[in-house]
Write an enzyme that holds these catalytic residues in place. Structure first.
Site, PDB file in Angstrom:
ATOM      1  N   LEU A  65       0.903  -1.264  -0.096  1.00  0.00           N
ATOM      2  CA  LEU A  65      -0.157  -0.065   0.206  1.00  0.00           C
ATOM      3  C   LEU A  65       0.977   1.270  -0.030  1.00  0.00           C
ATOM      4  CD1 LEU A  65      -2.225  -1.654   2.751  1.00  0.00           C
ATOM      5  CD2 LEU A  65      -2.952  -1.121   0.295  1.00  0.00           C
ATOM      6  N   PRO A  66       0.392   2.411  -0.361  1.00  0.00           N
ATOM      7  CA  PRO A  66       1.219   3.824  -0.405  1.00  0.00           C
ATOM      8  C   PRO A  66       1.859   4.275   0.942  1.00  0.00           C
ATOM      9  CG  PRO A  66      -0.972   3.785  -1.774  1.00  0.00           C
ATOM     10  CD  PRO A  66      -1.103   2.746  -1.043  1.00  0.00           C
ATOM     11  N   THR A  95       6.322   0.735   1.852  1.00  0.00           N
ATOM     12  CA  THR A  95       7.314   1.460   2.501  1.00  0.00           C
ATOM     13  C   THR A  95       6.683   2.528   3.296  1.00  0.00           C
ATOM     14  OG1 THR A  95       8.929   1.274   0.518  1.00  0.00           O
ATOM     15  CG2 THR A  95       9.338   3.118   1.938  1.00  0.00           C
ATOM     16  N   LYS A 170      15.268   0.233   4.758  1.00  0.00           N
ATOM     17  CA  LYS A 170      14.829   0.810   3.756  1.00  0.00           C
ATOM     18  C   LYS A 170      14.774   2.403   3.537  1.00  0.00           C
ATOM     19  CE  LYS A 170      11.953   1.487  -0.272  1.00  0.00           C
ATOM     20  NZ  LYS A 170      12.736   1.244  -1.420  1.00  0.00           N
ATOM     21  N   LYS A 245       8.623  11.478  -0.493  1.00  0.00           N
ATOM     22  CA  LYS A 245       7.854  10.695   0.714  1.00  0.00           C
ATOM     23  C   LYS A 245       8.955   9.836   1.466  1.00  0.00           C
ATOM     24  CE  LYS A 245       6.280   6.530   0.583  1.00  0.00           C
ATOM     25  NZ  LYS A 245       5.883   5.059   0.515  1.00  0.00           N
TER      26      LYS A 245
HETATM   27  P1  NAD Z   1       0.599   2.206  -6.269  1.00  0.00           P
HETATM   28  O1  NAD Z   1       0.065   3.734  -6.095  1.00  0.00           O
HETATM   29  O2  NAD Z   1       0.822   1.998  -7.704  1.00  0.00           O
HETATM   30  O3  NAD Z   1      -0.272   1.128  -5.733  1.00  0.00           O
HETATM   31  C1  NAD Z   1      -0.858   1.231  -4.323  1.00  0.00           C
HETATM   32  C2  NAD Z   1      -2.286   0.383  -4.574  1.00  0.00           C
HETATM   33  O4  NAD Z   1      -2.826   0.420  -3.199  1.00  0.00           O
HETATM   34  C3  NAD Z   1      -3.183   1.260  -5.447  1.00  0.00           C
HETATM   35  O5  NAD Z   1      -3.496   0.449  -6.659  1.00  0.00           O
HETATM   36  C4  NAD Z   1      -4.440   1.579  -4.445  1.00  0.00           C
HETATM   37  O6  NAD Z   1      -5.572   1.593  -5.119  1.00  0.00           O
HETATM   38  C5  NAD Z   1      -4.194   0.477  -3.489  1.00  0.00           C
HETATM   39  N1  NAD Z   1      -4.837   0.805  -2.170  1.00  0.00           N
HETATM   40  C6  NAD Z   1      -5.003   2.051  -1.553  1.00  0.00           C
HETATM   41  N2  NAD Z   1      -5.519   1.958  -0.196  1.00  0.00           N
HETATM   42  C7  NAD Z   1      -6.274   0.827  -0.238  1.00  0.00           C
HETATM   43  C8  NAD Z   1      -7.143   0.053   0.601  1.00  0.00           C
HETATM   44  N3  NAD Z   1      -7.394   0.716   1.615  1.00  0.00           N
HETATM   45  N4  NAD Z   1      -7.522  -1.124   0.285  1.00  0.00           N
HETATM   46  C9  NAD Z   1      -6.934  -1.713  -0.975  1.00  0.00           C
HETATM   47  N5  NAD Z   1      -6.242  -0.992  -1.772  1.00  0.00           N
HETATM   48  C10 NAD Z   1      -5.763   0.041  -1.430  1.00  0.00           C
HETATM   49  O7  NAD Z   1       1.931   2.385  -5.602  1.00  0.00           O
HETATM   50  P2  NAD Z   1       3.376   1.487  -5.680  1.00  0.00           P
HETATM   51  O8  NAD Z   1       4.202   2.239  -6.587  1.00  0.00           O
HETATM   52  O9  NAD Z   1       2.730  -0.018  -5.984  1.00  0.00           O
HETATM   53  O10 NAD Z   1       3.951   1.570  -4.067  1.00  0.00           O
HETATM   54  C11 NAD Z   1       3.515   0.846  -3.236  1.00  0.00           C
HETATM   55  C12 NAD Z   1       4.433   0.901  -2.150  1.00  0.00           C
HETATM   56  O11 NAD Z   1       5.659   0.289  -2.528  1.00  0.00           O
HETATM   57  C13 NAD Z   1       4.787   2.419  -1.496  1.00  0.00           C
HETATM   58  O12 NAD Z   1       4.805   2.525  -0.259  1.00  0.00           O
HETATM   59  C14 NAD Z   1       6.156   2.821  -2.249  1.00  0.00           C
HETATM   60  O13 NAD Z   1       6.670   3.720  -1.718  1.00  0.00           O
HETATM   61  C15 NAD Z   1       6.712   1.441  -2.164  1.00  0.00           C
HETATM   62  N6  NAD Z   1       7.705   1.132  -3.278  1.00  0.00           N
HETATM   63  C16 NAD Z   1       7.496   1.442  -4.510  1.00  0.00           C
HETATM   64  C17 NAD Z   1       8.575   1.603  -5.624  1.00  0.00           C
HETATM   65  C18 NAD Z   1       8.277   1.886  -7.040  1.00  0.00           C
HETATM   66  O14 NAD Z   1       9.246   1.838  -7.654  1.00  0.00           O
HETATM   67  N7  NAD Z   1       6.969   2.244  -7.372  1.00  0.00           N
HETATM   68  C19 NAD Z   1       9.815   0.798  -5.173  1.00  0.00           C
HETATM   69  C20 NAD Z   1      10.048   0.558  -4.063  1.00  0.00           C
HETATM   70  C21 NAD Z   1       8.961   0.547  -3.033  1.00  0.00           C
END
Ligand code: NAD
Length: 296
Positions: A65-66, A95, A170, A245
């Protein structure tokens, strides 16, 4: 093979869930976005109707999740912990801030469950390829229980210590990556203005003491590394707003620890400026636009 409830199927969670299916696990998946759910259902997952439905009748719950508030809500607000069967192991790969990670783990413990924080490094490419690095926080027994599931999504699965210490590891990594992006941008712009070509700067520094992984693979100066997002119109990659973030998380953690992070603070301020100028959805390498707004 395990039954897994997977919640949060975005840029990272979608491909991670698909790799768990490829590894032979059976998945029940939930996301607020129907499109995100359908993407994983096409690979063989069952669509759950809600967070609670995804957490019921499974051996593991994985969340991606975000931010911390989402994790608290999904686990603690009449969600996963209220619905899961006894013995279910909780894995959060988002994260998030250390405090939220520890609060969720404590709530899980109180409800009779074990939980590990397992944030990742490797980005969308690593999520797709199943080569992520997992940094895990929790006791050794919990880590060992979670490990076979994490191996379906990653290559390096590392136990960093007690609950919350995966998140600490991280944000240390991402603070350094943010600093390195800014530092690379400063050196490249300065060198070129003083008359050395960007190609020469890259050639020399990437084999000298100033080099870093970021300098070599995601150099912020366009056209020196063909595969760097900066050479592809700053298309992410890792979005600048996500870097901000993580830098903010690092600064909150530094304050809690009484640890001086002057370069972390400078990188946070620089990324804040970048985002205020409207580049939040561009790749992290666009930090060079703070140093030279006209860079091409
Ligand atoms: P994203 O926004 O693409 O995906 C998050 C998903 O969570 C969305 O599809 C959203 O609809 C869902 N969501 C939010 N609240 C919800 C709830 N209450 N119930 C169900 N679903 C819910 O984000 P992402 O890029 O996949 O990143 C996710 C995490 O991973 C973040 O914490 C980010 O910092 C971390 N991260 C991302 C990357 C990257 O390159 N994108 C790399 C390493 C870590």
């Amino acid at each position: 093979m395990a039954r897994i409830g997977f919640i949060g199927l975005g840029n990272m969670g979608g491909p991670m869930a698909r790799n768990l299916i490829k590894a032979g696990h059976s998945l029940k998946v939930f996301d607020l976005s129907e499109e995100a759910v359908n993407f994983v259902v096409q690979s063989g997952a069952e669509a759950a109707k809600s967070v609670k439905d995804a957490a019921k009748g499974v051996d593991f719950v994985v969340t991606m999740l975000p931010v911390g508030a989402n994790v608290r809500e999904v686990f603690m607000n009449d969600g996963v912990l209220a619905a899961a069967d006894p013995g279910t192991v909780m894995i959060d790969s988002s994260t998030i801030d250390v405090e939220s990670a520890q609060a969720a783990a404590a709530a899980a413990k109180e409800a009779g469950f074990i939980m590990v924080d397992a944030p990742v490094s490797g980005g969308v490419t690593g999520a797709d390829a199943g080569t992520l690095t997992f940094m895990c926080g929790g006791d050794s027994e919990t880590f060992e229980r979670a490990k076979p599931i994490l191996q379906g999504m990653g290559k390096n699965i590392i136990h960093c210590g007690a609950s919350g210490l995966g998140q600490v590891t991280k944000i240390c990594n991402n603070m350094l990556a943010g600093i390195n992006s800014l530092a690379a941008a400063e050196a490249m712009v300065m060198g070129e203005r003083l008359g050395v070509s960007r190609e020469t700067l890259y050639k020399v520094i990437s084999t000298s003491t100033g080099r870093s992984y970021i300098f070599e693979t995601s150099n912020p100066m366009p056209s020196v590394v063909a595969t760097s997002p900066s050479s592809n119109n700053f298309k992410p990659g890792f979005m600048a707003k996500l870097m901000l973030k993580d830098l903010r998380l690092s600064q909150a953690a530094a304050q809690a620890a009484g640890s001086a992070t002057p370069l972390g603070a400078a990188a946070t301020a620089a990324f804040q400026l970048l985002i205020e100028n409207g580049f939040g959805n561009d790749d992290t390498s666009s930090i060079i636009k703070v140093i030279d707004p006209k860079v091409k």
